[in-house]
Each structure stands twice: as C-alpha cells, then as structure tokens.
Design a protein around this motif. Structure first.
Motif, PDB file in Angstrom:
ATOM      1  N   LYS A   1      86.817  34.950  15.959  1.00  0.00           N
ATOM      2  CA  LYS A   1      88.118  34.959  16.631  1.00  0.00           C
ATOM      3  C   LYS A   1      88.558  33.537  17.002  1.00  0.00           C
ATOM      4  O   LYS A   1      89.715  33.151  16.803  1.00  0.00           O
ATOM      5  CB  LYS A   1      88.047  35.833  17.885  1.00  0.00           C
ATOM      6  CG  LYS A   1      89.384  36.018  18.585  1.00  0.00           C
ATOM      7  CD  LYS A   1      89.247  36.975  19.769  1.00  0.00           C
ATOM      8  CE  LYS A   1      90.587  37.184  20.449  1.00  0.00           C
ATOM      9  NZ  LYS A   1      90.468  38.087  21.621  1.00  0.00           N
ATOM     10  N   THR A   2      87.614  32.760  17.522  1.00  0.00           N
ATOM     11  CA  THR A   2      87.922  31.360  17.873  1.00  0.00           C
ATOM     12  C   THR A   2      88.201  30.549  16.614  1.00  0.00           C
ATOM     13  O   THR A   2      89.073  29.682  16.603  1.00  0.00           O
ATOM     14  CB  THR A   2      86.758  30.733  18.660  1.00  0.00           C
ATOM     15  OG1 THR A   2      86.446  31.569  19.775  1.00  0.00           O
ATOM     16  CG2 THR A   2      87.113  29.345  19.149  1.00  0.00           C
ATOM     17  N   PHE A   3      87.466  30.852  15.546  1.00  0.00           N
ATOM     18  CA  PHE A   3      87.664  30.179  14.258  1.00  0.00           C
ATOM     19  C   PHE A   3      89.109  30.345  13.774  1.00  0.00           C
ATOM     20  O   PHE A   3      89.745  29.377  13.355  1.00  0.00           O
ATOM     21  CB  PHE A   3      86.674  30.777  13.242  1.00  0.00           C
ATOM     22  CG  PHE A   3      86.780  30.212  11.852  1.00  0.00           C
ATOM     23  CD1 PHE A   3      86.240  28.974  11.548  1.00  0.00           C
ATOM     24  CD2 PHE A   3      87.409  30.934  10.841  1.00  0.00           C
ATOM     25  CE1 PHE A   3      86.328  28.461  10.259  1.00  0.00           C
ATOM     26  CE2 PHE A   3      87.495  30.433   9.557  1.00  0.00           C
ATOM     27  CZ  PHE A   3      86.944  29.185   9.263  1.00  0.00           C
ATOM     28  N   GLU A   4      89.642  31.557  13.855  1.00  0.00           N
ATOM     29  CA  GLU A   4      91.019  31.811  13.431  1.00  0.00           C
ATOM     30  C   GLU A   4      92.007  31.113  14.360  1.00  0.00           C
ATOM     31  O   GLU A   4      93.055  30.613  13.916  1.00  0.00           O
ATOM     32  CB  GLU A   4      91.298  33.327  13.398  1.00  0.00           C
ATOM     33  CG  GLU A   4      90.508  34.089  12.348  1.00  0.00           C
ATOM     34  CD  GLU A   4      90.778  33.594  10.933  1.00  0.00           C
ATOM     35  OE1 GLU A   4      91.936  33.193  10.651  1.00  0.00           O
ATOM     36  OE2 GLU A   4      89.846  33.586  10.104  1.00  0.00           O
ATOM     37  N   ALA A   5      91.684  31.061  15.658  1.00  0.00           N
ATOM     38  CA  ALA A   5      92.551  30.366  16.619  1.00  0.00           C
ATOM     39  C   ALA A   5      92.588  28.869  16.327  1.00  0.00           C
ATOM     40  O   ALA A   5      93.644  28.233  16.417  1.00  0.00           O
ATOM     41  CB  ALA A   5      92.057  30.623  18.039  1.00  0.00           C
ATOM     42  N   VAL A   6      91.436  28.306  15.979  1.00  0.00           N
ATOM     43  CA  VAL A   6      91.367  26.875  15.647  1.00  0.00           C
ATOM     44  C   VAL A   6      92.223  26.587  14.418  1.00  0.00           C
ATOM     45  O   VAL A   6      92.950  25.583  14.372  1.00  0.00           O
ATOM     46  CB  VAL A   6      89.905  26.427  15.412  1.00  0.00           C
ATOM     47  CG1 VAL A   6      89.853  25.047  14.764  1.00  0.00           C
ATOM     48  CG2 VAL A   6      89.138  26.426  16.727  1.00  0.00           C
TER      49      VAL A   6
END
Length: 530
Positions: A247-252
């Motif tokens: 989820k954080t990967f997609e946000a980054v």
C-alpha cells in the motif's frame, strides 16, 4: 532716413529670433477625466501627492481636478476587500497598506479634510500598485537575472483604473488584469488547494543511508508514511510501521509521479528530498511561480513552442491545440539554459558546431594540453584568424583563444543532425544531440545551455510542412541528411518560442511540483516578501 533703416534692422533681428525652431516635446497622453459623484469631496493638496514621488499619481489627480475620488462607499469597499484578499493571489496585503487603510475606513465619518485627502491618495496609490503587480509582477526579472530575456510588459494603471471607475466595473478589474494562461490559473488553484491543508507538525529531516525498496524494513518509513498521509498520497488509518508494504509502495509511486520523479516506488535521494519539503516550503514555491507567470507574455501567439525547463519538456501548440510533445535536455546549474521569449526562424540540417568559449575554456583546452589528438577523434578542425586549417601539433597552447574550433557535420556532431535558430542574446538554439541516450534519464539537466530535443527530425518535418507554401516529407529530409552538407531552411509558418521556467502547478485538484534545478524559488520568494 538713417533712423528708419535702423528700425528696420532691429525689427529684422527680432523677427528672426521669434522664428528660431523650438524643441518639440511629446507629452504622454493624459488619462481620461474622472467622473465624480456627489459624495463628500475635498481638495487634494499637491504637497500630499508629491510625498509619493509618483508621476502616475500626479496625473491621476489632475484627471480629477485635484479632488478626492473615493467618496462612494461601494467603490471603497471593493478596493479594500481586494487588497485584503491579495494573499489569495500570492501577494502580501501589507505591501498595499491594507491594515492602515482599514483603520482609515473605520474612522471615515470623523476624518477631517486633510485626513480624508490622505486616505484618498493612499487608496489610489496602493490599488494602482496592486494592479501593476498583478499585471507584470512585483519584481523586475531584468534586475534579478542576467540570463532572462523577456519582452518588457508595459502597463498604464491610470487608464485601466479610471475606465473601470467611470464605468462602475471595478468589481471585474482584478480578474481582467491577470494572466489568462491555463498554467497561471492552475497555480492559483494550487495555492487554494495548499491553503486547505492543516498546519504541519514539525518533523526532523528524513534520512536513509540506503535506497528503500518494496518489503524492506527501515526506521525512516514511519516518518515517510506520515508525510504520505499528510499529502494524501497515502490514505487510511493503518498503524505506522517500519515495513515497506504494498500500500505504501503504491502511495510512493503516486507521490513520485506528482513530483516528476521516476515512478518506480524506489525511495532514493530524489524522493526523500521531495518528501522533506514542508507545507510552507511548497506554498512559497507556488507563490514564486505565480510571480514568474506575471513576468511572462499575457498574449500568446497562434502557434508556439513552450519549454518548461525544470520539467524537461517541449510542447508545440497550434491553434490552441497541443500537436507535439517532446522530452528535452537542458543546461546544468553551472551552465543554465536562459529564459527567452523569441520567434523561430531557421532549421539547419547537418550543422557544423563551433566550440563556444565556455566549453573551450573548461573542456577543450585542458584536454588538448594532455593530448594533441583529442580534437581529431571528435572531428574538430582548428582554424586560425585567417581561416587557414591548423595542424594540432602546431597549436599554440599559450594562445588558445586566437583559433576557431569547428566540428564537421554528421551523426556524431555535438549538435546532431539539425538545429533550430531563433534571435537571442545568449547564442543558444534548439538542437539534436550525439548523446541520444540522455532522454531516457529522469534528471535531464545535462547540457551546456542549449536545449536538446528528442526525435528532432520529426519535429523539423512538422514545422516545415506549411501546406500552402512548402512540403517537407520525411524522405526529403533524409536525403538532405545523407549529403552531410549544411543546409539552412527558413521556417515559413510563424512560431513563437517561450523558453520559460516554472516548478509548480496543479492538475485535477492535485498539486504538481518539479525540482528547482537552478535554485531560484526560495530566493525569489524571499525577495518578494522583503
């Protein structure tokens, strides 16, 4: 008889003196007369006007026969409300004495004649100053930078204000005076958006010794996630852990895309640098860019090239439609690409390249002193002042500037296969390159000042194909390239060139930023507020 003769001579000299040619002084067109209403009016003492040392202000009150003009409450209220809202347009209300004017307004019924005249002058002076800043910027780029070559914008605040005043159209004057370009509107929207964000908690600078990739564990991720939540690239109420989850990967990746970074989800130095910006820092960046856009042309040509230097992009606009987009390479921070407004003139196929002074000093001379065969490998010929070819062995390293260094045309020429010329004071142009792999890089601040274009022959074909006058198919251009002879082709279709600099805007209610590659934003903001 002698007396009569004497009188005739005197009359002759007197008449000659009267007939001497006079110096004709062209006076500026005075502003239109101001239509005054029957509210309270007082005489405005010219001594009060002279305090401001403004010829414009003098002319304004000449147009009102030196009487106060702001007796109408509705007109005063409009001016005061606009100055108070200056911050919404990226300007400082106190530059226009908004607080002082409010104090006068609260005492309006008890002001004596001199105070009322002073209030009237302050309203006029500060509102005209505000309009001028909205039209052409608060600062003059020519006084700030040596490499900004923009057309000077002229503005007559008296005519603009008096016409709106007389027609009771003050309520539209602020909107009408500002740039109409979409990017300027997107910047105003960006300022509106960032003002909706809450005050940000003070955080330490986020650091990581290593790049962070998906599924890594890193203590910096807790602060990274806080930043992503603040900027709304990350949503939800997940616990803040040091695990780099999907989820954080997609946000980054969303964050990287908004900031012109490679959207690969890898958290490196560029991503951390963008994450470390505060809300206040980004707001100041938006305000600096609003000022720049007030320096730029208000009226765009029908057809034009527009280059955003920090975005490494060139767009061709024809009849308000984007017909081509190209990646570009621009100058480094040491050899900046100049900011220019100009007109495209000539396409040069198979150009030669004459080594410019900076590259000669910093690159060529040091290499030649190491190896006399250096230029031969690059197909660069040395010529003396008489135009004679010089053998590299006979090159006088003590007088390197007495020669001309010219690279032959060809695929590996530093300018590539073509260049586009336009009038400017910086000896720069648009061109192909022999480093065609550079266009795949994310950071393309790599040139010596000129702008290098991706797939330039397609661009040449596009702009030379004037269906009325000429036809330039790909085959025709290819045949010229094969000759390796330098050919100049005049561009018959009129294209303006806007080679400009901006690092912020908005799209679909999202804030967009680019790296300030020439470090101009913070300095400009500081000057705006001083």
């Amino acid at each position: 008889m002698n007396k009569l003769y004497f009188l005739i001579v005197i009359c002759f000299f007197i008449s000659c003196k009267k007939d001497e040619p006079k110096v004709i002084r062209v006076k500026k067109t005075p502003p239109p007369a101001i239509i005054l209403t029957d509210e309270r009016k007082v005489v405005v003492d010219t001594a009060l006007i002279n305090v401001f040392k403004s010829e414009t202000l003098k002319q304004f009150y000449i147009a009102s026969e030196n009487k106060s003009v702001w007796g109408n409450l509705k007109k005063r209220t409009y001016v005061l409300s606009q100055l108070k809202k200056a911050e919404e347009l990226g300007l400082n209300p106190e530059d226009y004495k908004a607080t002082t004017l409010e104090k006068y307004e609260k005492r309006i019924s008890s002001l004596n004649d001199k105070e009322l005249a002073t209030y009237d002058i302050l309203l006029t002076y500060n509102f005209e100053l505000y309009l001028t800043h909205l039209y052409k910027g608060k600062l003059d780029p020519k006084k700030l930078y040596t490499d900004w070559d923009l057309e000077e914008k002229t503005f007559d605040p008296n005519n603009t204000l008096i016409k709106a005043f007389n027609k009771n159209k003050l309520d539209s004057i602020v909107d009408n005076i500002q740039p109409k370009h979409q990017t300027y509107k997107e910047l105003l929207k960006a300022l509106e958006i960032i003002n909706t964000y809450p005050e940000e908690e003070a955080t330490d600078t986020i650091r990581s010794a290593d790049k962070i990739t998906l599924n890594d564990t890193n203590n910096a991720l807790i602060d990274i996630k806080k930043k992503l939540l603040f900027w709304k690239d990350l949503t939800g109420k997940d616990s803040l852990t040091n695990k780099y989850d999907k989820k954080t990967f997609e946000a980054v990746k969303r964050f990287q895309e908004r900031h012109g970074l490679a959207a690969d989800g890898v958290i490196g130095a560029g991503t951390l640098s963008a994450l470390n910006f505060t809300k206040e820092g980004r707001k100041q960046q938006i305000i600096a860019n609003l000022e720049r856009w007030r320096w730029y042309n208000n009226d765009f040509a029908e057809n034009y090239f527009i280059i955003n230097i920090p975005n490494y992009s060139l767009n061709v606009i024809e009849n308000q439609d984007t017909t081509l987009i190209r990646n570009v390479v621009v100058g480094t921070s040491k050899r900046k690409t100049p900011i220019i407004t100009s007109k495209l003139k000539t396409v040069v196929f198979n150009p030669t390249w004459t080594v410019p002074p900076t590259i000669l000093k910093e690159d060529i001379i040091p290499e030649m002193k190491k190896n006399r065969n250096y230029l031969a490998k690059k197909r660069i010929t040395i010529f003396d002042s008489a135009g004679r070819e010089v053998d590299p062995k006979a090159w006088n390293e003590d007088k390197p500037n007495s020669y001309r260094y010219v690279q032959s045309p060809g695929y590996n020429n530093s300018l590539g296969l073509m260049k586009i010329l336009f009038p400017n004071h910086h000896s720069v142009y648009l061109h192909d390159t022999n480093h065609r792999n550079y266009f795949g890089r994310n950071n393309r601040s790599l040139s010596s000042g000129c702008v290098r274009i991706e797939n330039p022959l397609e661009l040449a074909e596009h702009i030379l194909n004037d269906t009325i006058a000429t036809n330039w198919p790909k085959e025709k251009i290819d045949s010229i390239i094969e000759t390796k002879k330098t050919i100049n082709i005049r561009i018959t279709k009129k294209y303006a060139l806007y080679q400009w600099y901006w690092t912020a805007w908005s799209k679909k209610n999202q804030l967009i930023f680019r790296a300030d590659i020439y470090n101009l934003d913070s300095d400009l903001y500081s000057k705006l507020r001083n």
